[in-house]
Design a protein around this motif. Sequence first.
Motif, PDB file in Angstrom:
ATOM      1  N   GLY A  77      24.996  85.137 -15.615  1.00 19.82           N
ATOM      2  CA  GLY A  77      24.524  84.058 -15.266  1.00 19.82           C
ATOM      3  C   GLY A  77      25.037  82.136 -15.842  1.00 19.82           C
ATOM      4  N   ASN A  78      24.039  81.561 -15.934  1.00 21.45           N
ATOM      5  CA  ASN A  78      23.984  80.075 -16.238  1.00 21.45           C
ATOM      6  C   ASN A  78      23.431  80.215 -17.552  1.00 21.45           C
ATOM      7  OD1 ASN A  78      24.377  77.938 -17.523  1.00 21.45           O
ATOM      8  ND2 ASN A  78      24.267  76.508 -15.978  1.00 21.45           N
ATOM      9  N   LEU A  79      23.638  80.383 -18.984  1.00 18.88           N
ATOM     10  CA  LEU A  79      23.057  80.389 -19.771  1.00 18.88           C
ATOM     11  C   LEU A  79      21.925  79.604 -20.474  1.00 18.88           C
ATOM     12  CD1 LEU A  79      23.912  78.502 -23.011  1.00 18.88           C
ATOM     13  CD2 LEU A  79      25.429  79.608 -22.272  1.00 18.88           C
ATOM     14  N   ALA A 129      44.177  87.114 -42.749  1.00 20.52           N
ATOM     15  CA  ALA A 129      43.759  87.817 -41.244  1.00 20.52           C
ATOM     16  C   ALA A 129      44.025  88.435 -40.638  1.00 20.52           C
ATOM     17  CB  ALA A 129      43.638  86.393 -40.048  1.00 20.52           C
ATOM     18  N   GLY A 173      28.163  80.004 -27.788  1.00 25.19           N
ATOM     19  CA  GLY A 173      29.466  79.927 -27.811  1.00 25.19           C
ATOM     20  C   GLY A 173      29.912  78.653 -27.319  1.00 25.19           C
ATOM     21  N   SER A 225      45.535  82.120 -40.504  1.00 26.66           N
ATOM     22  CA  SER A 225      43.723  82.331 -40.806  1.00 26.66           C
ATOM     23  C   SER A 225      43.513  81.566 -40.704  1.00 26.66           C
ATOM     24  CB  SER A 225      44.082  83.077 -42.046  1.00 26.66           C
ATOM     25  OG  SER A 225      42.714  83.376 -42.524  1.00 26.66           O
ATOM     26  N   TRP A 267      42.091  93.204 -40.029  1.00 29.76           N
ATOM     27  CA  TRP A 267      40.966  91.801 -38.804  1.00 29.76           C
ATOM     28  C   TRP A 267      39.914  92.491 -38.621  1.00 29.76           C
ATOM     29  CZ3 TRP A 267      43.206  88.295 -36.774  1.00 29.76           C
ATOM     30  CH2 TRP A 267      44.795  88.331 -36.434  1.00 29.76           C
ATOM     31  N   GLY A 290      27.514  83.062 -23.760  1.00 32.49           N
ATOM     32  CA  GLY A 290      28.131  81.893 -23.880  1.00 32.49           C
ATOM     33  C   GLY A 290      29.809  82.119 -24.575  1.00 32.49           C
ATOM     34  N   SER A 294      32.895  84.430 -25.441  1.00 30.78           N
ATOM     35  CA  SER A 294      33.815  84.970 -24.769  1.00 30.78           C
ATOM     36  C   SER A 294      34.081  86.914 -25.054  1.00 30.78           C
ATOM     37  CB  SER A 294      35.031  84.781 -24.465  1.00 30.78           C
ATOM     38  OG  SER A 294      35.691  85.212 -25.867  1.00 30.78           O
ATOM     39  N   SER A 350      30.049  80.917 -32.441  1.00 29.93           N
ATOM     40  CA  SER A 350      31.628  81.348 -32.554  1.00 29.93           C
ATOM     41  C   SER A 350      31.877  80.627 -33.023  1.00 29.93           C
ATOM     42  CB  SER A 350      31.815  81.565 -30.976  1.00 29.93           C
ATOM     43  OG  SER A 350      32.033  79.981 -30.711  1.00 29.93           O
ATOM     44  N   ASP A 375      30.310  85.285 -16.632  1.00 30.70           N
ATOM     45  CA  ASP A 375      31.744  85.471 -16.564  1.00 30.70           C
ATOM     46  C   ASP A 375      31.219  86.806 -16.948  1.00 30.70           C
ATOM     47  OD1 ASP A 375      34.573  86.627 -15.803  1.00 30.70           O
ATOM     48  OD2 ASP A 375      35.003  85.635 -17.226  1.00 30.70           O
ATOM     49  N   GLY A 383      30.255  78.020 -24.548  1.00 34.31           N
ATOM     50  CA  GLY A 383      29.542  78.034 -22.863  1.00 34.31           C
ATOM     51  C   GLY A 383      28.442  76.940 -23.501  1.00 34.31           C
ATOM     52  N   VAL A 443      29.147  82.809 -36.991  1.00 37.67           N
ATOM     53  CA  VAL A 443      29.128  84.582 -37.398  1.00 37.67           C
ATOM     54  C   VAL A 443      30.874  85.423 -36.165  1.00 37.67           C
ATOM     55  CG1 VAL A 443      28.895  87.191 -35.982  1.00 37.67           C
ATOM     56  CG2 VAL A 443      27.176  85.062 -36.320  1.00 37.67           C
ATOM     57  N   GLY A 444      31.796  85.998 -37.394  1.00 38.40           N
ATOM     58  CA  GLY A 444      32.853  86.565 -37.425  1.00 38.40           C
ATOM     59  C   GLY A 444      33.756  87.151 -38.676  1.00 38.40           C
ATOM     60  N   VAL A 450      34.428  78.684 -31.811  1.00 35.29           N
ATOM     61  CA  VAL A 450      34.663  77.463 -31.222  1.00 35.29           C
ATOM     62  C   VAL A 450      34.138  76.372 -31.390  1.00 35.29           C
ATOM     63  CG1 VAL A 450      35.487  76.766 -28.728  1.00 35.29           C
ATOM     64  CG2 VAL A 450      35.601  78.272 -29.156  1.00 35.29           C
TER      65      VAL A 450
HETATM   66  C1  LIG Z   1      42.327  84.506 -37.372  1.00 31.30           C
HETATM   67  C2  LIG Z   1      41.292  84.581 -36.744  1.00 31.30           C
HETATM   68  C3  LIG Z   1      40.020  84.778 -37.523  1.00 31.30           C
HETATM   69  C4  LIG Z   1      38.837  83.940 -36.369  1.00 31.30           C
HETATM   70  N1  LIG Z   1      37.532  83.964 -37.175  1.00 31.30           N
HETATM   71  C5  LIG Z   1      36.813  83.997 -35.893  1.00 31.30           C
HETATM   72  C6  LIG Z   1      35.108  84.386 -36.762  1.00 31.30           C
HETATM   73  O1  LIG Z   1      34.335  84.379 -37.822  1.00 31.30           O
HETATM   74  N2  LIG Z   1      34.485  83.872 -35.578  1.00 31.30           N
HETATM   75  C7  LIG Z   1      34.946  83.411 -34.555  1.00 31.30           C
HETATM   76  O2  LIG Z   1      33.092  83.451 -33.514  1.00 31.30           O
HETATM   77  N3  LIG Z   1      35.687  83.261 -34.256  1.00 31.30           N
HETATM   78  C8  LIG Z   1      36.503  83.016 -34.518  1.00 31.30           C
HETATM   79  N4  LIG Z   1      38.422  83.559 -34.154  1.00 31.30           N
HETATM   80  C9  LIG Z   1      38.326  82.981 -33.129  1.00 31.30           C
HETATM   81  C10 LIG Z   1      38.095  83.631 -31.508  1.00 31.30           C
HETATM   82  O3  LIG Z   1      39.658  84.138 -31.374  1.00 31.30           O
HETATM   83  C11 LIG Z   1      37.848  83.031 -30.526  1.00 31.30           C
HETATM   84  O4  LIG Z   1      38.619  82.152 -30.547  1.00 31.30           O
HETATM   85  C12 LIG Z   1      36.510  82.653 -30.765  1.00 31.30           C
HETATM   86  O5  LIG Z   1      35.852  83.378 -30.819  1.00 31.30           O
HETATM   87  C13 LIG Z   1      35.968  81.710 -29.372  1.00 31.30           C
HETATM   88  O6  LIG Z   1      34.508  81.374 -29.111  1.00 31.30           O
HETATM   89  P1  LIG Z   1      33.825  81.597 -28.089  1.00 31.30           P
HETATM   90  O7  LIG Z   1      33.507  82.823 -27.151  1.00 31.30           O
HETATM   91  O8  LIG Z   1      32.395  80.377 -27.994  1.00 31.30           O
HETATM   92  O9  LIG Z   1      34.255  80.806 -26.921  1.00 31.30           O
HETATM   93  P2  LIG Z   1      35.334  81.094 -25.236  1.00 31.30           P
HETATM   94  O10 LIG Z   1      36.321  82.308 -25.575  1.00 31.30           O
HETATM   95  O11 LIG Z   1      36.223  80.037 -24.717  1.00 31.30           O
HETATM   96  O12 LIG Z   1      34.160  81.588 -24.439  1.00 31.30           O
HETATM   97  C14 LIG Z   1      33.378  81.212 -24.066  1.00 31.30           C
HETATM   98  C15 LIG Z   1      32.670  81.963 -22.698  1.00 31.30           C
HETATM   99  O13 LIG Z   1      31.252  81.508 -22.590  1.00 31.30           O
HETATM  100  C16 LIG Z   1      31.485  81.702 -21.307  1.00 31.30           C
HETATM  101  N5  LIG Z   1      30.218  80.149 -20.623  1.00 31.30           N
HETATM  102  C17 LIG Z   1      30.733  79.199 -20.137  1.00 31.30           C
HETATM  103  N6  LIG Z   1      30.059  78.714 -19.239  1.00 31.30           N
HETATM  104  C18 LIG Z   1      28.945  79.506 -19.797  1.00 31.30           C
HETATM  105  C19 LIG Z   1      27.556  79.037 -19.550  1.00 31.30           C
HETATM  106  N7  LIG Z   1      26.768  77.556 -18.873  1.00 31.30           N
HETATM  107  N8  LIG Z   1      26.467  79.666 -19.075  1.00 31.30           N
HETATM  108  C20 LIG Z   1      26.862  81.017 -19.577  1.00 31.30           C
HETATM  109  N9  LIG Z   1      28.769  81.964 -20.358  1.00 31.30           N
HETATM  110  C21 LIG Z   1      28.572  80.563 -20.112  1.00 31.30           C
HETATM  111  C22 LIG Z   1      32.553  81.527 -20.669  1.00 31.30           C
HETATM  112  O14 LIG Z   1      32.484  82.523 -19.112  1.00 31.30           O
HETATM  113  C23 LIG Z   1      32.900  82.780 -21.405  1.00 31.30           C
HETATM  114  O15 LIG Z   1      33.297  83.885 -22.003  1.00 31.30           O
HETATM  115  C24 LIG Z   1      39.003  83.379 -35.043  1.00 31.30           C
HETATM  116  C25 LIG Z   1      40.508  84.031 -34.435  1.00 31.30           C
HETATM  117  C26 LIG Z   1      41.900  83.916 -35.396  1.00 31.30           C
HETATM  118  C27 LIG Z   1      42.778  84.136 -35.073  1.00 31.30           C
END
Ligand SMILES: Cc1cc2nc3c(=O)[nH]c(=O)nc-3n(C[C@H](O)[C@H](O)[C@H](O)COP(=O)(O)OP(=O)(O)OC[C@H]3O[C@@H](n4cnc5c(N)ncnc54)[C@H](O)[C@@H]3O)c2cc1C
Lengths: 301, 249
Positions: free
Chosen positions: A282-284, B120, A187, B36, A113, A244, A246, A213, A267, A189, A228-229, A215
């Motif tokens: 807080g809010n980014l 993955a 991310g 993956s 992983w 933003g 998670s 991220s 969060d 967010g 990144v990841g 997403v």
């Molecule tokens: C095999 C596999 C490989 C993967 N490879 C990668 C990878 O290389 N890179 C990667 O990033 N992901 C990867 N993922 C996806 C990963 O599991 C997550 O789905 C992803 O990282 C989540 O992206 P996120 O944090 O942007 O979104 P979310 O999980 O939805 O989080 C969003 C965050 O933003 C916060 N937020 C929302 N609005 C605001 C605001 N206004 N101000 C401040 N904070 C706010 C929320 O509280 C939350 O914590 C992979 C998944 C799998 C299964």
Amino acid sequence: MTVLVFVEPDDELSLQAVTLARSLDGEVHGLSIGPAQAPVDVLHVAEIEGTYAPAASAAALVQLIEQLAPTAVVAPGSDRGNEVLAHAAARLDLPMAANVTDVRGDDVTRQRWGGTLLEEARVHAELKLLSAAPFAFPVGSASAPGRVETFVPDLTGADTAVRVVETVGASTGGVALADAKVVVSGGRGVGSSEGFAILEELAALLEGAVGCSRVVTSAGWRPHTDQVGQTGTKVSPDLYIACGISGATQHIAGCKGAKKLLAINDDPEATIFSHADYAVIGNLHEIVPAITAELRKARGG
Amino acid sequence: MRILVAVKRVPITGGKMVLSEDAQSIQTRHLGFTISPHEECGVEEAVRIVEAQGGEVVVITLGPAEAEDQLRECMALGADRAIHLVSDEEWDAQATASALLDAIRSEEPFDLIVFGNESADAGNYQVGIRIAYALGLPVVTGLKGLTVADGRARCEQEVAGGRDVYDVPLPAVVTVKEGLNLPRYPSVPAKLRANRKPVDARPVERAAPKLEKLRLVVPEGQGKQAEILGHGPDAAPAVVEVMQKLGVA
Ligand SMILES: Cc1cc2nc3c(=O)[nH]c(=O)nc-3n(C[C@H](O)[C@H](O)[C@H](O)COP(=O)(O)OP(=O)(O)OC[C@H]3O[C@@H](n4cnc5c(N)ncnc54)[C@H](O)[C@@H]3O)c2cc1C
Ligand SMILES: Nc1ncnc2c1ncn2[C@@H]1O[C@H](COP(=O)(O)O)[C@@H](O)[C@H]1O
């Protein structure tokens, strides 16, 4: 007893592989395609004409294995290191343990992983094929090999059939993500493609790069080269600013090499905070511009 | 064009890895599953090639009965049919390659066989290469670009400072990375169609692993205590102070 390590020229991961090889019992021999610097006892330098051909490197490695009869073969945990070792494993029909962090007799610890999980495994084979997990081993002084020998592999047309025919330059502007000292990463967010403007501005001010991220790339807000990841880029800046995001394990897999992590998230329970050195809650969309303004103010006077 | 894509069902682990009591697997009771991202791009690429040039995309997995969900997802992306090698156990890379190989041989010939660069969960970096050798086919790994035309594949790999290009004759094996393309979101009709596409399920017996998993371990270092610099924009001066201290401001 002999341990053989595959090294690439000017490659830090290769030096890390040498460290792993040194931790095993035996005289350490190296194989490089073309001249290289590596602190091994004997370096066998194979000349293979032309551009990189994975099967040719593997053929050379297998022939040197046959000659030296080592107990283990170590490769760097790079794309090419894993590739050449997997070719060798296929040729020899032997198991291969990728991204190893520790070896105890027949047992190894290896990363799964993207390094967020470890596996202890037993290798059922006389000859162990191991790649060294990136940045799991310190690099000793890059001293010269004790002795250098020329190795002439016996290559067939099939070994050189697949090779690099051309290298095209990437037109990526700005600071390359993998080498950036500061990464400002966004991310879900961030909310939209346009939302990244405030991250761009902060990154530019810090002479850093923008990351994101998965997403964000899946939504098409940013190109995949920014991701990144685990399945994106692995970064190791002095400061990683996660806005933003998670903190999913697959994201952390790409930024755990950062010296310091600052998380901005609205969060307070977000997982990212348990990986962070510094937290702003807080809010980014309000916080990031405030940091930019404050930074300008600090510089202005 | 006949294209085969190999995909593996894996849990979406979220923020924290929690192991089963016997430390043999991740606790998945509350988790979703996927394939993956590398493999998803592999399916998308195969479907695009066949959409443009005609032919068939077959997806294959080795995994538990539930892995049919992932095969259906691939068919919703546009794959035509699926082969499901059914086994509840976890297989090492050598045994996986040999089971997939038997199935591939029963379905040959394929013009292109597509794998993820690494799975993955296990990250072995080898199943595709092993199968290429067994079939005597050329193999190029880690593709971020692929053009198939006139019986050849132009393969692009991202390297420091540019892209390495390989040009190989078909049939060939390729392993791909996320970023190769941006996979589509399957439409509702595509999902419904996928439910009617054929899945050929075959039971398989696991051979004794040569790389034998003993146990899984969650690495230390999770659960840091972050220093809270503040709430909202008022935290900005404290952030800049930290940046100055780190020498990045
Ligand atoms: C095999 C596999 C490989 C993967 N490879 C990668 C990878 O290389 N890179 C990667 O990033 N992901 C990867 N993922 C996806 C990963 O599991 C997550 O789905 C992803 O990282 C989540 O992206 P996120 O944090 O942007 O979104 P979310 O999980 O939805 O989080 C969003 C965050 O933003 C916060 N937020 C929302 N609005 C605001 C605001 N206004 N101000 C401040 N904070 C706010 C929320 O509280 C939350 O914590 C992979 C998944 C799998 C299964
Ligand atoms: N159980 C499996 N079923 C189908 N394909 C697999 C399986 N395991 C690995 N693969 C394929 O082989 C690639 C490389 O896997 P690995 O060698 O385990 O890193 C994966 O991205 C998949 O395309």
